[in-house]
Motif scaffolding. Structure first.
Motif, PDB file in Angstrom:
ATOM      1  N   VAL A  75       0.864  -1.179   0.000  1.00 13.00           N
ATOM      2  CA  VAL A  75       0.000   0.000   0.000  1.00 13.00           C
ATOM      3  C   VAL A  75       0.896   1.222   0.000  1.00 13.00           C
ATOM      4  N   ASN A  76       0.796   2.030  -1.061  1.00 14.46           N
ATOM      5  CA  ASN A  76       1.635   3.224  -1.188  1.00 14.46           C
ATOM      6  C   ASN A  76       3.118   2.899  -1.037  1.00 14.46           C
ATOM      7  N   GLY A  77       3.504   1.780  -1.653  1.00 15.87           N
ATOM      8  CA  GLY A  77       4.913   1.412  -1.675  1.00 15.87           C
ATOM      9  C   GLY A  77       5.430   0.747  -0.426  1.00 15.87           C
ATOM     10  N   GLN A  78       4.530   0.471   0.540  1.00 18.86           N
ATOM     11  CA  GLN A  78       4.961  -0.172   1.769  1.00 18.86           C
ATOM     12  C   GLN A  78       4.044  -1.351   2.097  1.00 18.86           C
ATOM     13  N   ARG A  79       4.604  -2.314   2.810  1.00 16.61           N
ATOM     14  CA  ARG A  79       3.800  -3.441   3.239  1.00 16.61           C
ATOM     15  C   ARG A  79       2.809  -3.009   4.322  1.00 16.61           C
ATOM     16  N   SER A  80       1.585  -3.494   4.221  1.00 16.20           N
ATOM     17  CA  SER A  80       0.600  -3.309   5.282  1.00 16.20           C
ATOM     18  C   SER A  80       0.581  -4.570   6.135  1.00 16.20           C
ATOM     19  N   TRP A  81      -0.278  -4.587   7.150  1.00 14.60           N
ATOM     20  CA  TRP A  81      -0.424  -5.770   7.985  1.00 14.60           C
ATOM     21  C   TRP A  81      -1.422  -6.774   7.409  1.00 14.60           C
ATOM     22  N   PHE A  82      -2.071  -6.414   6.287  1.00 18.23           N
ATOM     23  CA  PHE A  82      -3.213  -7.208   5.844  1.00 18.23           C
ATOM     24  C   PHE A  82      -3.103  -7.608   4.377  1.00 18.23           C
ATOM     25  N   GLN A  83      -3.641  -8.772   4.061  1.00 18.02           N
ATOM     26  CA  GLN A  83      -3.855  -9.192   2.674  1.00 18.02           C
ATOM     27  C   GLN A  83      -5.360  -9.229   2.447  1.00 18.02           C
ATOM     28  N   SER A  84      -5.843  -8.431   1.517  1.00 15.56           N
ATOM     29  CA  SER A  84      -7.274  -8.417   1.211  1.00 15.56           C
ATOM     30  C   SER A  84      -7.672  -9.710   0.535  1.00 15.56           C
ATOM     31  N   VAL A  85      -8.793 -10.268   0.975  1.00 12.25           N
ATOM     32  CA  VAL A  85      -9.300 -11.537   0.440  1.00 12.25           C
ATOM     33  C   VAL A  85     -10.742 -11.322  -0.003  1.00 12.25           C
ATOM     34  N   PRO A  86     -10.978 -11.103  -1.306  1.00 15.43           N
ATOM     35  CA  PRO A  86     -12.360 -10.907  -1.780  1.00 15.43           C
ATOM     36  C   PRO A  86     -13.135 -12.216  -1.735  1.00 15.43           C
ATOM     37  N   LEU A  87     -14.342 -12.151  -1.190  1.00 17.66           N
ATOM     38  CA  LEU A  87     -15.165 -13.340  -1.012  1.00 17.66           C
ATOM     39  C   LEU A  87     -16.587 -13.086  -1.488  1.00 17.66           C
ATOM     40  N   LEU A  88     -17.183 -14.124  -2.057  1.00 21.51           N
ATOM     41  CA  LEU A  88     -18.611 -14.105  -2.332  1.00 21.51           C
ATOM     42  C   LEU A  88     -19.332 -14.526  -1.053  1.00 21.51           C
ATOM     43  N   ARG A  89     -20.229 -13.677  -0.576  1.00 23.29           N
ATOM     44  CA  ARG A  89     -21.005 -13.984   0.626  1.00 23.29           C
ATOM     45  C   ARG A  89     -22.447 -14.251   0.216  1.00 23.29           C
ATOM     46  N   LEU A 118     -27.297 -25.208   2.570  1.00 32.13           N
ATOM     47  CA  LEU A 118     -26.343 -24.110   2.515  1.00 32.13           C
ATOM     48  C   LEU A 118     -26.857 -23.008   1.605  1.00 32.13           C
ATOM     49  N   ALA A 119     -26.562 -21.777   1.936  1.00 33.74           N
ATOM     50  CA  ALA A 119     -26.859 -20.681   1.029  1.00 33.74           C
ATOM     51  C   ALA A 119     -26.092 -20.905  -0.273  1.00 33.74           C
ATOM     52  N   PRO A 120     -26.713 -20.614  -1.415  1.00 27.31           N
ATOM     53  CA  PRO A 120     -26.082 -20.945  -2.700  1.00 27.31           C
ATOM     54  C   PRO A 120     -24.818 -20.130  -2.961  1.00 27.31           C
ATOM     55  N   LEU A 121     -23.803 -20.803  -3.477  1.00 23.20           N
ATOM     56  CA  LEU A 121     -22.537 -20.154  -3.827  1.00 23.20           C
ATOM     57  C   LEU A 121     -22.259 -20.210  -5.322  1.00 23.20           C
ATOM     58  N   ASN A 122     -23.317 -20.523  -6.091  1.00 19.73           N
ATOM     59  CA  ASN A 122     -23.171 -20.585  -7.550  1.00 19.73           C
ATOM     60  C   ASN A 122     -23.552 -19.266  -8.218  1.00 19.73           C
ATOM     61  N   GLY A 123     -23.745 -18.227  -7.415  1.00 24.09           N
ATOM     62  CA  GLY A 123     -24.099 -16.916  -7.951  1.00 24.09           C
ATOM     63  C   GLY A 123     -25.588 -16.648  -8.006  1.00 24.09           C
ATOM     64  N   ALA A 124     -26.421 -17.666  -7.721  1.00 23.79           N
ATOM     65  CA  ALA A 124     -27.872 -17.503  -7.825  1.00 23.79           C
ATOM     66  C   ALA A 124     -28.407 -16.676  -6.655  1.00 23.79           C
ATOM     67  N   LYS A 125     -29.382 -15.819  -6.954  1.00 30.19           N
ATOM     68  CA  LYS A 125     -30.083 -15.058  -5.926  1.00 30.19           C
ATOM     69  C   LYS A 125     -31.445 -15.676  -5.605  1.00 30.19           C
ATOM     70  N   GLN A 126     -31.830 -16.699  -6.382  1.00 30.47           N
ATOM     71  CA  GLN A 126     -33.099 -17.377  -6.151  1.00 30.47           C
ATOM     72  C   GLN A 126     -32.936 -18.837  -6.529  1.00 30.47           C
ATOM     73  N   ARG A 232     -15.008 -16.345  -7.920  1.00 34.70           N
ATOM     74  CA  ARG A 232     -14.648 -17.185  -9.056  1.00 34.70           C
ATOM     75  C   ARG A 232     -15.203 -16.594 -10.348  1.00 34.70           C
ATOM     76  N   ASP A 233     -14.514 -16.868 -11.459  1.00 37.68           N
ATOM     77  CA  ASP A 233     -14.997 -16.405 -12.759  1.00 37.68           C
ATOM     78  C   ASP A 233     -16.305 -17.093 -13.127  1.00 37.68           C
ATOM     79  N   ASN A 234     -16.430 -18.389 -12.802  1.00 43.95           N
ATOM     80  CA  ASN A 234     -17.627 -19.157 -13.131  1.00 43.95           C
ATOM     81  C   ASN A 234     -18.035 -19.974 -11.910  1.00 43.95           C
ATOM     82  N   PRO A 235     -18.706 -19.349 -10.937  1.00 45.16           N
ATOM     83  CA  PRO A 235     -19.030 -20.075  -9.701  1.00 45.16           C
ATOM     84  C   PRO A 235     -19.942 -21.276  -9.914  1.00 45.16           C
TER      85      PRO A 235
END
Length: 566
Positions: A75-89, A118-126, A232-235
């Motif tokens: 971040v701005n040329g320096q290491r931060s304490w964190f690695q961002s992990v994008p997740l589908l919720r 389980l709540a769907p993780l294939n991208g479906a909202k219904q 994922r590109d194709n959940p």
């Protein structure tokens, strides 16, 4: 912007390094850290919840106080304490409508009671499934290298697969899948993945406590809350519309109304000539899902090596737990996760402190607190796919997921039955402590595939998940087994997994010292551990040899010194 530490994050009073310590590891400090991070203030450490900033800021503060440097994203040329992990919720909105039509008898199903969807993780909202046919596919395994195929070419598009947990060897203890030791084919993650690959509309896993290695309460608590996956590109290629479990009595009834005997069907599934069995039943499921992309975080501390800073040894542990969920009989809704895995995080922070207060090793040490382990090893999976430090120059991973709180042990073990040079090194270091290695006493639980080291193994990195032994100095194996059984039955993934002032963390401190000495040996050597020649992870490790400047080698582990116990 670089994250700022939250003002509400807890801090610990300074404890002298030598105070009540064992070779630098303080049982009191371990206890203090665990007490803090598993307190109600952190709300069960659910990833991507309002509690996450407090949790990760606390860990980063402790890394900083220990003497580590930020080792995360630039971040701005320096290491931060964190690695961002994008997740589908994904979270089911309201109460799902679920029912079986069993040969003409309609059976409504209760979410969390009869069935855990389980709540769907294939991208479906219904999700709208109307009378999808059910087919029993045994263990749901397609393993050509073992000449095993439970599908026999049957088209399962649009169908609901009913299948068994674990793999075909579990019941009989011998066969094509390594006997009692679970293979990856026995894991629920594999079964969901295979169903999606074949275009099934959904999966129903029949829960039985012994082959699952946990009770229905774990299934209920883990699967009826919001679900996560890496983006994922194709959940839809990885997840069916419906991923679920049912209790065994419901499965027995389902088979009976199809004119079948459940136990006979299970017996047939253990044979190579098993054929899929259409059931005289259909399933209907209707529910909406709220889905969005959220960002969680791994927390990363670093001690750069003085001679080979681009070569790393990783200590890892997951910081997350189940958050706030279904209340227990006491009305407690906070799943504190004091043992799972507050103990691992306490050890990780103490490793950073002891390394930082000692001579700087030749190779770099990374302290990696990962997110989303309880959601499917997501933080480690993301790091392994997006490494902050080269995977090919990662010497090894020493993971901890649940530590011993019942005193010193004579032995130690790792999850699973993998063979690798890293284990040889651990055994050699253990002998220097006067302790012995015991093979995983319960390989049928599939522990190797259930913790974060597995994400690195899949990339070829030698990785182990250290596990306490059962042969306690006070009480022997009988006491160790009793403590473990009590924890698994009464506290694992339940709100009662809480910190206790009655714990004896002297064994946890000794285990931490063993892991420290192993990492120190690796960090000051030119060893590149490898997997055994017959390991499924060996090829990936060998392919990365070019990053290390030549072919991978596995040097012998150090022998105990003369006069020391072996």
């Amino acid at each position: 912007m670089t994250r700022c530490f939250a003002a509400s994050a807890m801090t610990l009073a300074a404890v002298p390094l030598a105070a009540a310590s064992i070779d630098g590891f303080s049982p009191q400090r371990l206890s203090d850290i665990d007490k803090a991070i598993s307190s109600d203030a952190f709300e069960g450490r659910g990833p991507a919840t309002p509690a996450e900033p407090k949790v990760i800021d606390y860990i980063a503060q402790q890394f900083q106080a220990a003497g580590a440097q930020p080792g995360g994203d630039m971040v701005n040329g320096q290491r931060s304490w964190f690695q961002s992990v994008p997740l589908l919720r994904s979270e089911i909105a309201g109460t799902p409508s679920l029912s079986l039509n069993e040969n003409g008898t309609v059976v409504p199903l209760r979410q969390g009671g009869d069935m855990a969807v389980l709540a769907p993780l294939n991208g479906a909202k219904q999700v709208d499934i109307n009378n999808a046919p059910l087919v029993f596919v045994g263990y749901g395994v397609a393993a050509p290298e073992r000449n095993w195929d439970d599908f026999k070419g049957q088209d399962v598009h649009g169908k609901i697969l009913v299948l068994l947990i674990n793999d075909p060897d579990f019941e009989g203890g011998e066969g094509d899948f390594g006997g009692k030791a679970m293979t990856y084919y026995g894991r629920w993650t594999y079964k969901f993945e295979e169903a999606a690959r074949r275009g099934a509309a959904g999966v129903i896993i029949v829960h039985e406590t012994a082959p699952a290695s946990y009770g229905w309460g774990v299934v209920q608590n883990s699967n009826t809350i919001p679900q996560f996956d890496i983006v994922r590109d194709n959940p839809a290629a990885e997840h069916s519309s419906l991923e679920s479990w049912i209790q065994r009595p419901l499965a027995v009834q389902l088979f009976q109304r199809s004119g079948l005997d459940f136990e006979q069907a299970k017996a047939a599934a253990r044979r190579r000539d098993f054929q899929p069995i259409p059931l005289k039943a259909t399933l209907s499921a209707h529910y909406a899902a709220n889905t969005n992309v959220v960002t969680s975080h791994n927390v990363v501390g670093l001690l750069p090596g003085k001679t080979y800073p681009d070569e790393t040894i990783i200590y890892s542990a997951h910081w997350d737990h189940l958050g706030i969920g279904t209340p227990d009989a006491r009305g407690d809704r906070i799943y504190n996760g004091a043992i799972d895995n507050g103990t691992g995080i306490a050890q990780l922070i103490e490793q950073a402190r002891v390394f930082a207060h000692g001579p700087r090793p030749d190779r770099s040490i990374v302290f990696l607190a990962v997110t989303g382990e309880e959601k499917g090893l997501l933080g480690s999976k993301y790091y392994a796919a997006h490494p902050l430090y080269p995977i090919g120059k990662t010497v090894g991973v020493l993971n901890v997921d649940v530590m011993n709180v019942w005193g010193k042990e004579k032995d130690f073990t790792i999850r699973g039955t993998a063979k690798l040079g890293l284990l040889d090194d651990l055994i050699a270091q253990g002998k220097l402590q006067g302790r012995y290695y015991t093979p995983d006493p319960h390989p049928e639980t599939g522990g190797f595939y259930r913790s974060d080291h597995f994400s690195f193994a899949q990339q070829g990195v030698p990785a182990i998940s250290f596990t306490p032994g059962l042969d306690l100095v006070n009480g022997g194996t009988a006491a160790g087994e009793a403590h473990t059984e009590d924890y698994n039955k009464n506290h694992y993934h339940q709100p009662s997994d809480e910190w206790s002032p009655n714990w004896d963390l002297s064994g946890m401190a000794e285990d931490s010292e063993l892991l420290h000495q192993l990492g120190l040996h690796l960090a000051n050597s030119r060893e590149w551990p490898n997997w055994s020649p017959d390991s499924e992870f060996r090829a990936a490790r060998d392919r990365s040899a070019v990053e290390r400047g030549g072919p991978a080698t596995s040097l012998p582990a150090p022998a105990p010194k003369k006069g020391e116990r072996g």
